[in-house]
Every structure is written in structure tokens, then in C-alpha cells.
Design an enzyme around this catalytic site. Structure first.
Site, PDB file in Angstrom:
ATOM      1  N   CYS A   1       3.423  -0.358 -15.095  1.00  0.00           N
ATOM      2  CA  CYS A   1       3.584  -0.950 -16.433  1.00  0.00           C
ATOM      3  C   CYS A   1       3.627   0.137 -17.497  1.00  0.00           C
ATOM      4  CB  CYS A   1       2.432  -1.904 -16.740  1.00  0.00           C
ATOM      5  SG  CYS A   1       2.250  -3.222 -15.531  1.00  0.00           S
TER       6      CYS A   1
HETATM    7  C1  BEZ Z   1       1.354  -1.369 -12.001  1.00  0.00           C
HETATM    8  O1  BEZ Z   1       1.789  -1.712 -13.085  1.00  0.00           O
HETATM    9  O2  BEZ Z   1       1.304  -0.191 -11.693  1.00  0.00           O
HETATM   10  C2  BEZ Z   1       0.896  -2.367 -10.996  1.00  0.00           C
HETATM   11  C3  BEZ Z   1       0.343  -3.556 -11.418  1.00  0.00           C
HETATM   12  C4  BEZ Z   1      -0.111  -4.462 -10.470  1.00  0.00           C
HETATM   13  C5  BEZ Z   1       0.014  -4.171  -9.123  1.00  0.00           C
HETATM   14  C6  BEZ Z   1       0.592  -2.971  -8.709  1.00  0.00           C
HETATM   15  C7  BEZ Z   1       1.033  -2.068  -9.660  1.00  0.00           C
END
Ligand code: BEZ
Length: 212
Positions: free
Chosen positions: A45
């Protein structure tokens, strides 16, 4: 409720990193990109929001406003934005909705309990100036989205809204486009596409991009 193409994007009022947002009023006459992400302070994200911030000029050229969403509260968003700015070498220049009460998540069906019963999925909606939903995608939490592809879809929608064309596989701005099969009148075709066209098949007619 799931959102389908052609639906009016549900309106809402919600807190964000840039204050209270009344969605339709905030959109005004712009195109909109509303995208959800699973949580603040997560690696994928962080890269997605940083990349979106860097597309500011590309969005502005196309009359698009971006807005992100997760179920984290405003104070968390504000702390995370500092991290995004620092690590992605940018400045977050769009609001992040703080959907702690899941009002927007419920309206847009952003929590898929069989994937995760508390976090929002990685969904994205393109909304046109009439507030109609023109694209929906949902990606798994572990896969960051390709925001260049989102820009490509906006280019295609804006082109095909204004000309009787569609865009073929892997089209990018400037490539040949397809004349819509419903357009049969040769006079109208000549008028609309003065550079001519080539008919590979009667239903597959390619022409230079008309607004170039
Ligand atoms: C991320 O944004 O890195 C992420 C969020 C939830 C699960 C796996 C990765």
C-alpha cells in the site's frame, strides 16, 4: 451491495486525511478514482499511494481526482502519510478516507469476508463526470495495482466517449483504434475518420486515433 458498471457511484460523507468529504460534491465535474487498500503501514500500500501521488500531473491532464480508502482512522493516515512521503520520495496530494465505521466499505462492498473479514480489499473504481461507474477492479492484498493501466483505461474511456471508436488489446494513446461495428454509413465514416481506415474483416476496421 456490489457495484456494477453503469451504476451511479454511491454518495457518502466521511472523514479523511484532508477533512470531511461529501463525495459527489468533492468530485464536482471531474472524473474520479476511488481505491481501497487493506491497511495503513503496509508495504505494498505504501508503494501504491506513493506512485499515485507521483501521477498528480497525469491525473490533472485528464481531469481526474484520486481518493484512497482504508478502515484506519485519520490520525493513523496522517502518521502513515509522513512515511509515504519519506520512503517514496513524494508528497501525498490526495485524500485518504478514514472509513473506521465501514460506511463506505459497505456501500462499495470493499470487505470480502472470505478473503479477510476486517480489512478492505484492493478495489478501484473509475467514475465519470456523470458519477457513473465505468471500471471496477479488485486485486488480492498481495498484488499492487498497475496505475499506468488505470491511466490507460481513463484515456480509452475519454476517447471512446467522444468518438465512435473502441480500443484494441494493449492499446496505448496514439495507437490505431477500432471503428465501432454499429457504424456502417460510409459517408459518416469518411467524415469521422478523414485519415481513412483499413478493414481487416468487415467487423474489424482500424483507423488512426481520431483526436491525434
Ligand atoms: C501490503 O499492503 O503490503 C499488504 C497488505 C495486506 C496483506 C499483504 C500485503
Amino acid at each position: 451491495m456490489s457495484i456494477r458498471l453503469g451504476d451511479i457511484a454511491p454518495d457518502f460523507e466521511q472523514d479523511s486525511s484532508e477533512g470531511r468529504i461529501r463525495f459527489h460534491e468533492w468530485l464536482g465535474d471531474s472524473w474520479g478514482i476511488l481505491f481501497s487498500h487493506p491497511a495503513d503501514f503496509t508495504p505494498v500500500c505504501t508503494t501504491e499511494l506513493g506512485f499515485t501521488a507521483k501521477l498528480k500531473d497525469e491525473f490533472a491532464k485528464r481531469g481526474v481526482k484520486a481518493i484512497a480508502l482504508s478502515v484506519d482512522p485519520v490520525d493513523s493516515h496522517l502518521k502513515w502519510i509522513d512515511d509515504i512521503n519519506e520512503t517514496q520520495n513524494t508528497r501525498v496530494n490526495f485524500p485518504i478516507l478514514a472509513d473506521a465505521d465501514r460506511k463506505v466499505s459497505d456501500l462499495y462492498d470493499l470487505i470480502h469476508p472470505n478473503a479477510n473479514d476486517t480489512l478492505t480489499v484492493r478495489s478501484l473504481f473509475i467514475i465519470d463526470p456523470n458519477k457513473k461507474v465505468r471500471l471496477t477492479i479488485t486485486y488480492p492484498a498481495s498484488t499492487g495495482r498497475n496505475f499506468n493501466e488505470i491511466l490507460r483505461v481513463v484515456d480509452s474511456l475519454q476517447l471512446t466517449d467522444n468518438h465512435k471508436v473502441a480500443t484494441p488489446a494493449n492499446w496505448v494513446d496514439g495507437d490505431e483504434v477500432v471503428i465501432v461495428p454499429s457504424l456502417k454509413d460510409e459517408e459518416e465514416i469518411k467524415q469521422r475518420f478523414p485519415k481513412g481506415y483499413r478493414a481487416v474483416k468487415p467487423y474489424l476496421r482500424l483507423t488512426p486515433q481520431p483526436n491525434r
